[in-house]
Design a protein around this motif. Structure first.
Motif, PDB file in Angstrom:
ATOM      1  N   LEU A  83       0.757  -1.080  -0.119  1.00 15.02           N
ATOM      2  CA  LEU A  83       0.099  -0.005   0.017  1.00 15.02           C
ATOM      3  C   LEU A  83       0.872   1.420   0.121  1.00 15.02           C
ATOM      4  CD1 LEU A  83      -3.052   1.048   0.218  1.00 15.02           C
ATOM      5  CD2 LEU A  83      -2.338   1.134   2.689  1.00 15.02           C
ATOM      6  N   PRO A  84       0.498   2.150  -0.908  1.00 13.19           N
ATOM      7  CA  PRO A  84       1.501   3.332  -0.799  1.00 13.19           C
ATOM      8  C   PRO A  84       1.018   4.294   0.143  1.00 13.19           C
ATOM      9  CG  PRO A  84      -0.303   3.573  -2.588  1.00 13.19           C
ATOM     10  CD  PRO A  84      -0.260   2.212  -2.267  1.00 13.19           C
ATOM     11  N   THR A 133       4.808   2.412  -5.339  1.00 10.17           N
ATOM     12  CA  THR A 133       3.483   1.792  -5.716  1.00 10.17           C
ATOM     13  C   THR A 133       2.564   2.986  -5.736  1.00 10.17           C
ATOM     14  OG1 THR A 133       2.669   1.337  -3.614  1.00 10.17           O
ATOM     15  CG2 THR A 133       3.825  -0.523  -4.584  1.00 10.17           C
ATOM     16  N   ALA A 134       1.360   2.808  -6.475  1.00 12.27           N
ATOM     17  CA  ALA A 134       0.340   3.585  -6.302  1.00 12.27           C
ATOM     18  C   ALA A 134      -1.059   3.086  -6.488  1.00 12.27           C
ATOM     19  CB  ALA A 134       0.585   4.559  -7.626  1.00 12.27           C
ATOM     20  N   LEU A 135      -2.040   3.908  -5.945  1.00 13.89           N
ATOM     21  CA  LEU A 135      -3.464   3.419  -5.953  1.00 13.89           C
ATOM     22  C   LEU A 135      -4.055   3.835  -7.084  1.00 13.89           C
ATOM     23  CD1 LEU A 135      -4.655   3.934  -2.247  1.00 13.89           C
ATOM     24  CD2 LEU A 135      -4.388   1.726  -3.543  1.00 13.89           C
ATOM     25  N   VAL A 136      -4.816   3.258  -7.945  1.00 12.19           N
ATOM     26  CA  VAL A 136      -5.351   3.897  -9.085  1.00 12.19           C
ATOM     27  C   VAL A 136      -6.821   4.671  -8.705  1.00 12.19           C
ATOM     28  CG1 VAL A 136      -6.881   3.161 -11.055  1.00 12.19           C
ATOM     29  CG2 VAL A 136      -4.743   1.655 -10.365  1.00 12.19           C
ATOM     30  N   ALA A 137      -6.873   5.771  -8.746  1.00 11.78           N
ATOM     31  CA  ALA A 137      -7.902   6.940  -8.555  1.00 11.78           C
ATOM     32  C   ALA A 137      -8.561   6.436  -7.338  1.00 11.78           C
ATOM     33  CB  ALA A 137      -8.708   6.798  -9.835  1.00 11.78           C
ATOM     34  N   PRO A 138      -8.137   6.266  -6.132  1.00 12.55           N
ATOM     35  CA  PRO A 138      -9.033   5.830  -4.909  1.00 12.55           C
ATOM     36  C   PRO A 138     -10.306   6.718  -4.753  1.00 12.55           C
ATOM     37  CG  PRO A 138      -6.926   6.811  -4.097  1.00 12.55           C
ATOM     38  CD  PRO A 138      -6.774   6.771  -5.717  1.00 12.55           C
ATOM     39  N   GLN A 153      -0.791   9.752 -15.105  1.00 15.88           N
ATOM     40  CA  GLN A 153      -0.068  10.091 -13.858  1.00 15.88           C
ATOM     41  C   GLN A 153      -1.169  10.615 -12.933  1.00 15.88           C
ATOM     42  OE1 GLN A 153       3.721  10.877 -14.044  1.00 15.88           O
ATOM     43  NE2 GLN A 153       3.896  12.260 -12.091  1.00 15.88           N
ATOM     44  N   ASP A 154      -2.021  11.437 -13.381  1.00 22.82           N
ATOM     45  CA  ASP A 154      -3.052  12.359 -12.449  1.00 22.82           C
ATOM     46  C   ASP A 154      -4.193  11.523 -12.073  1.00 22.82           C
ATOM     47  OD1 ASP A 154      -4.532  12.130 -14.737  1.00 22.82           O
ATOM     48  OD2 ASP A 154      -4.598  14.411 -15.064  1.00 22.82           O
ATOM     49  N   ARG A 155      -4.008  10.037 -12.547  1.00 20.37           N
ATOM     50  CA  ARG A 155      -5.149   9.107 -11.883  1.00 20.37           C
ATOM     51  C   ARG A 155      -4.542   8.185 -10.922  1.00 20.37           C
ATOM     52  NH1 ARG A 155      -7.865   7.450 -17.832  1.00 20.37           N
ATOM     53  NH2 ARG A 155      -8.961   9.303 -18.095  1.00 20.37           N
ATOM     54  N   LEU A 156      -3.287   8.332 -10.406  1.00 19.23           N
ATOM     55  CA  LEU A 156      -2.674   7.711  -9.440  1.00 19.23           C
ATOM     56  C   LEU A 156      -2.161   8.489  -8.348  1.00 19.23           C
ATOM     57  CD1 LEU A 156       0.064   5.926 -11.885  1.00 19.23           C
ATOM     58  CD2 LEU A 156      -2.050   4.957 -11.215  1.00 19.23           C
ATOM     59  N   TRP A 157      -2.519   7.919  -6.962  1.00 17.15           N
ATOM     60  CA  TRP A 157      -2.213   8.192  -5.795  1.00 17.15           C
ATOM     61  C   TRP A 157      -0.987   7.726  -5.376  1.00 17.15           C
ATOM     62  CZ3 TRP A 157      -0.982   7.433  -0.783  1.00 17.15           C
ATOM     63  CH2 TRP A 157      -1.065   8.359   0.242  1.00 17.15           C
ATOM     64  N   GLY A 158       0.086   8.351  -5.265  1.00 14.88           N
ATOM     65  CA  GLY A 158       1.461   7.559  -4.943  1.00 14.88           C
ATOM     66  C   GLY A 158       2.581   8.251  -5.561  1.00 14.88           C
TER      67      GLY A 158
END
Length: 214
Positions: A110-111, A144-149, A201-206
Motif C-alpha cells: 500500500l502506498p 506503488t500507487a493506488l488507481v484513482a482511490p 499520472q493524474d489518476r494515480l495516488w502515490g
C-alpha cells in the motif's frame, strides 16, 4: 480484464507546515558625480564601475530557489511516497511503542506518504488522510500507487503505450495497487499482477503531479 480492490478503512489526517523561503534584494547608491564630470578615461572607468554595479543588482534581485525539505534522520525528501513492506503494520498515535495503536494496515504494498521523521519512526499518511507513526523497518522505498482511490466503483483503462488511443491492456478498478516502474510527468509505466501498461499520472495516488520516477 477487470482487477478489483478490497475496501480499506482509514482515520482523520494531520497537516504539517511547509517552509517559506526568504528572498533578499540588494540596493546600491547613485554613481559618483565627480567621475561623471572627469576626463574621458575617468568617464570610461566610471561607466565600467556603474555597469558592474548594475550587474550585481540584477544578480541579487534573482529570487532564491526554495530548498527541498529533507528528513532530519534519513536526509531524504519530506514529504515522499513509500510503500508498506508488511501485510500487518501498526499505526500509532506517537513515535514509540508506548503509544496506542489506532489502526492496523493489512495490505502489503500500500502506498503511503512520509510526512515526518523521529529516530526510527516515520509519520505516514494514507490516501484517505489517516495519519500516524510506524517503524521505518516496516516501510519500503519501492514505489506503488493506488488507481484513482477518489473514484470508488469506477474502472480505468491501462494502455499499451503513452497514448490515450493505444490498445487497452487491462481495466483497473479504483483502489487497485499498481507497481510503479517509471513516470515521465504525464504517464506512468505500471504493472498489476504481471500485466504491464501505462496509466495517466493524474489518476494515480502515490506519485506527485509532474514527478519523474526512474
Amino acid at each position: 480484464m477487470l482487477i478489483q480492490s478490497p475496501n480499506v478503512m482509514r482515520l482523520a489526517c494531520l497537516l504539517m507546515l511547509a517552509a517559506v523561503p526568504i528572498v533578499a534584494v540588494a540596493t546600491h547608491g547613485a554613481p559618483d558625480a565627480q567621475a561623471a564630470n572627469g576626463t574621458p578615461a575617468e568617464k570610461a572607468v566610471a561607466g565600467a564601475a556603474e555597469g558592474a554595479e548594475a550587474a550585481r543588482v540584477q544578480v541579487a534581485a534573482v529570487p532564491e530557489q526554495p530548498a527541498t525539505p529533507v528528513g532530519t534522520v534519513s536526509g531524504l525528501p519530506i514529504p515522499r511516497y513509500v510503500s508498506l513492506k508488511s501485510d500487518r503494520v501498526n499505526l500509532r498515535e506517537g513515535p514509540s511503542k508506548d503509544h496506542r495503536v489506532t489502526w492496523v494496515f493489512q495490505r502489503a504494498g500500500l502506498p503511503v506518504e512520509v510526512t515526518a521523521e523521529f529516530e526510527t519512526w516515520r509519520r505516514i499518511r494514507d490516501s484517505e488522510g489517516a495519519e500516524g507513526w510506524v517503524l521505518h523497518s516496516l516501510l519500503s522505498g519501492r514505489r506503488t500507487a493506488l488507481v484513482a482511490p477518489w473514484e470508488k466503483g469506477q474502472t480505468f483503462d491501462m494502455r499499451d503505450q503513452t497514448d490515450a488511443k493505444s490498445p487497452i491492456t487491462a481495466r483497473l478498478q479504483a483502489g487497485v495497487i499498481a507497481n510503479v516502474r517509471s513516470c515521465d510527468g504525464t504517464w506512468c509505466s505500471v504493472m498489476v499482477r504481471d500485466v504491464a501498461g501505462y496509466m495517466k499520472q493524474d489518476r494515480l495516488w502515490g506519485v506527485y503531479p509532474h514527478e519523474q520516477v526512474k
